[in-house]
Design a protein around this motif. Structure first.
Motif, PDB file in Angstrom:
ATOM      1  N   ASN A 116       0.856  -0.934  -0.041  1.00 18.69           N
ATOM      2  CA  ASN A 116       0.117  -0.077   0.026  1.00 18.69           C
ATOM      3  C   ASN A 116       0.878   1.121   0.161  1.00 18.69           C
ATOM      4  N   ASP A 117       0.426   2.385   0.145  1.00 18.63           N
ATOM      5  CA  ASP A 117       1.158   3.706  -0.086  1.00 18.63           C
ATOM      6  C   ASP A 117       1.995   3.868   1.056  1.00 18.63           C
ATOM      7  N   HIS A 118       1.908   3.013   2.198  1.00 17.47           N
ATOM      8  CA  HIS A 118       2.656   3.184   3.532  1.00 17.47           C
ATOM      9  C   HIS A 118       3.229   2.088   4.098  1.00 17.47           C
ATOM     10  N   GLU A 119       3.456   0.903   3.193  1.00 19.01           N
ATOM     11  CA  GLU A 119       4.235  -0.132   3.713  1.00 19.01           C
ATOM     12  C   GLU A 119       4.880  -1.026   2.610  1.00 19.01           C
ATOM     13  N   ALA A 120       5.824  -1.672   2.711  1.00 19.57           N
ATOM     14  CA  ALA A 120       6.410  -2.734   1.672  1.00 19.57           C
ATOM     15  C   ALA A 120       7.042  -3.672   2.499  1.00 19.57           C
ATOM     16  N   VAL A 121       6.641  -5.160   1.648  1.00 18.78           N
ATOM     17  CA  VAL A 121       7.140  -6.335   2.422  1.00 18.78           C
ATOM     18  C   VAL A 121       8.049  -6.962   1.527  1.00 18.78           C
ATOM     19  N   ARG A 122       9.048  -7.543   2.131  1.00 15.99           N
ATOM     20  CA  ARG A 122      10.047  -8.328   1.441  1.00 15.99           C
ATOM     21  C   ARG A 122       9.494  -9.593   0.671  1.00 15.99           C
ATOM     22  N   THR A 123       9.917  -9.692  -0.581  1.00 15.94           N
ATOM     23  CA  THR A 123       9.371 -10.985  -1.494  1.00 15.94           C
ATOM     24  C   THR A 123      10.403 -11.539  -2.398  1.00 15.94           C
ATOM     25  N   ALA A 124      10.537 -12.756  -2.101  1.00 14.38           N
ATOM     26  CA  ALA A 124      11.350 -13.564  -2.966  1.00 14.38           C
ATOM     27  C   ALA A 124      11.439 -13.383  -4.415  1.00 14.38           C
ATOM     28  N   VAL A 125      12.094 -13.336  -5.188  1.00 12.72           N
ATOM     29  CA  VAL A 125      12.059 -13.267  -6.562  1.00 12.72           C
ATOM     30  C   VAL A 125      12.985 -14.133  -7.360  1.00 12.72           C
ATOM     31  N   ASP A 126      12.622 -14.819  -8.336  1.00 16.97           N
ATOM     32  CA  ASP A 126      13.574 -15.358  -9.507  1.00 16.97           C
ATOM     33  C   ASP A 126      13.671 -14.540 -10.602  1.00 16.97           C
TER      34      ASP A 126
END
Length: 434
Positions: free
Chosen positions: A386-396
């Motif tokens: 959202n405009d106020h939060e970011a979460v770490r996401t695994a990516v290939d």
């Protein structure tokens, strides 16, 4: 009285001992309770520490203006690589010394516009001047010998031709005489022996004519061979003379092409040997870009690929024309020809940046390349939920480009990710965006 006080003393003595016992008995419970409290406090501290250790760190707050956020896209991904280099002239003339000489004068300095016949440097060499005169004399001697031999051979040929013509005349006369004698012999007016002598003389002269004609032909062949040998000597002397003349003319060092004098590599009084670089002249209107590409990326570069060149005064289009087969210091040199006119201010040796288009991947999922992302690797990014939060996401990650990278798993079209440097928040699973 004495007994009374004695009993009282005994009683007091007894009471004192009993009180010591009572005091000793009361001290033990106090020490035990203190130890218990200490143990309880230490245990509570340990439990509290373990609890705090198991708590996740609070997500940090990050100023949103310091972040670069890009959106995952699906479509055609243009793979490019970046490189930097310089503009260099396509037509460069390196002027070198043709002989041993001494620099007499340097007439012009770098930066001057020159024409092909502009004299840049004056050299001197007394030995070269002497060699030039000797070559002239040798040429004249060879030409004189050729002319003398040609005149002599022509005179001899005339003599042989004259002798052959005389024999042919005599042979023809003998043939006519033999014919007359033969007619007279038939008419009975001449003896048979006369007819035979005339016929024999005619045959002899005919044979002599044939032999003389062969000698004339052989003489003509030998004459041509001798003249060819002398002509070769003349050509050899002429070539040597031309070389000496060129070497003498090279003492006046000329530009050779129209352009700008970029470098003068010698000074007055300096001795030079054949092959020594004297100056460099270039045509500034025809430039190309020499771009240094990392060796690991140069494998995908082929001749003809499109390129964009940033001259710092504007962007021009170009294409790859040459790839150096060797790598130097981890880089491969790539020549890019410029299509069209250069912007104002572009000059030789000016620094440029280039973007070479490798290929296009249709229907690819990609995003602007995050800092630290590598091709064909596993990694993670901070995805904005959202405009106020970011979460770490695994990516290939898949194939990469200078500005973007392919996503094989972990993200979907429309996802927004932070592509700026997030190493300061690497240990956090989420961050707050202010």
């Amino acid at each position: 009285m004495v007994c009374l006080f004695g009993n009282i003393g005994s009683t007091l003595a007894f009471d004192t001992d009993d009180m010591d016992v009572i005091r000793n008995t009361e001290k033990r419970p106090r020490i035990t309770r203190r130890t218990v409290w200490i143990v309880v406090a230490v245990a509570a501290l340990i439990v509290t520490s373990v609890g705090f250790a198991r708590l996740k760190p609070a997500p940090p707050s990050v100023d949103g203006s310091s972040l670069v956020i890009e959106t995952v896209q699906r479509g055609t991904m243009v793979r490019t690589i970046r490189g930097s280099g310089t503009l260099v002239p396509e037509n460069i003339r390196w002027i070198t010394a043709a002989t041993d000489a001494r620099v007499d004068r340097v007439l012009l300095q770098a930066g001057v516009t020159v024409a092909p016949d502009t004299v840049l440097i004056e050299l001197s060499d007394p030995q070269q001047q002497q060699a030039t005169r000797e070559a002239e004399w040798q040429l004249r001697a060879a030409e004189a010998a050729y002319e003398a031999a040609r005149a002599e051979l022509e005179s001899e040929k005339y003599d042989r031709d004259s002798a052959a013509a005389k024999l042919r005349t005599e042979s023809e006369q003998a043939r006519l005489r033999a014919k007359v004698d033969a007619d007279l012999e038939k008419a009975g007016l001449a003896a048979s022996i006369t007819m035979q002598l005339s016929a024999s003389a005619a045959d002899d002269l005919a044979r002599r004519v044939a032999l003389e004609e062969k000698r004339v032909a052989a003489f003509s062949s030998s004459q041509r061979a001798r003249l060819a040998t002398l002509q070769a000597q003349v050509e050899q002397a002429r070539a040597l003379n031309d070389l000496r003349q060129q070497q003498r003319a090279s003492l006046q060092v000329r530009a050779g092409i129209s352009g700008v004098l970029q470098q003068v590599a010698v000074q007055a009084g300096q001795r030079v040997t054949p092959g020594t670089t004297l100056a460099r002249v270039a045509e500034p209107s025809k430039l190309k870009a020499e771009i240094h590409i990392a060796e690991t990326q140069a494998k995908d570069v082929v001749i003809g690929q499109h390129a964009e060149i940033d001259t710092r005064n504007g962007i021009v289009q170009g294409h790859v024309t040459r790839i150096d087969p060797a790598a130097i210091s981890g880089n491969v040199l790539v020549d890019v020809a410029i299509d069209g006119a250069l912007p104002a201010g572009a000059r030789p040796d000016a620094g440029v940046d280039a973007m070479i288009e490798l290929d296009r991947i249709p229907d690819a999922l990609f995003v602007a390349r995050p800092v630290g992302a590598a091709a064909a690797s596993h990694g993670s990014v901070l995805r904005v939920v959202n405009d106020h939060e970011a979460v770490r996401t695994a990516v290939d990650f898949g194939r990469d480009s200078a500005t973007s990278i392919e996503i094989r798993a972990g993200l979907r079209p429309g996802d927004r990710v932070i592509v700026s440097d997030d190493s300061a928040y690497q240990r956090y699973d989420r961050i707050r965006i202010q």
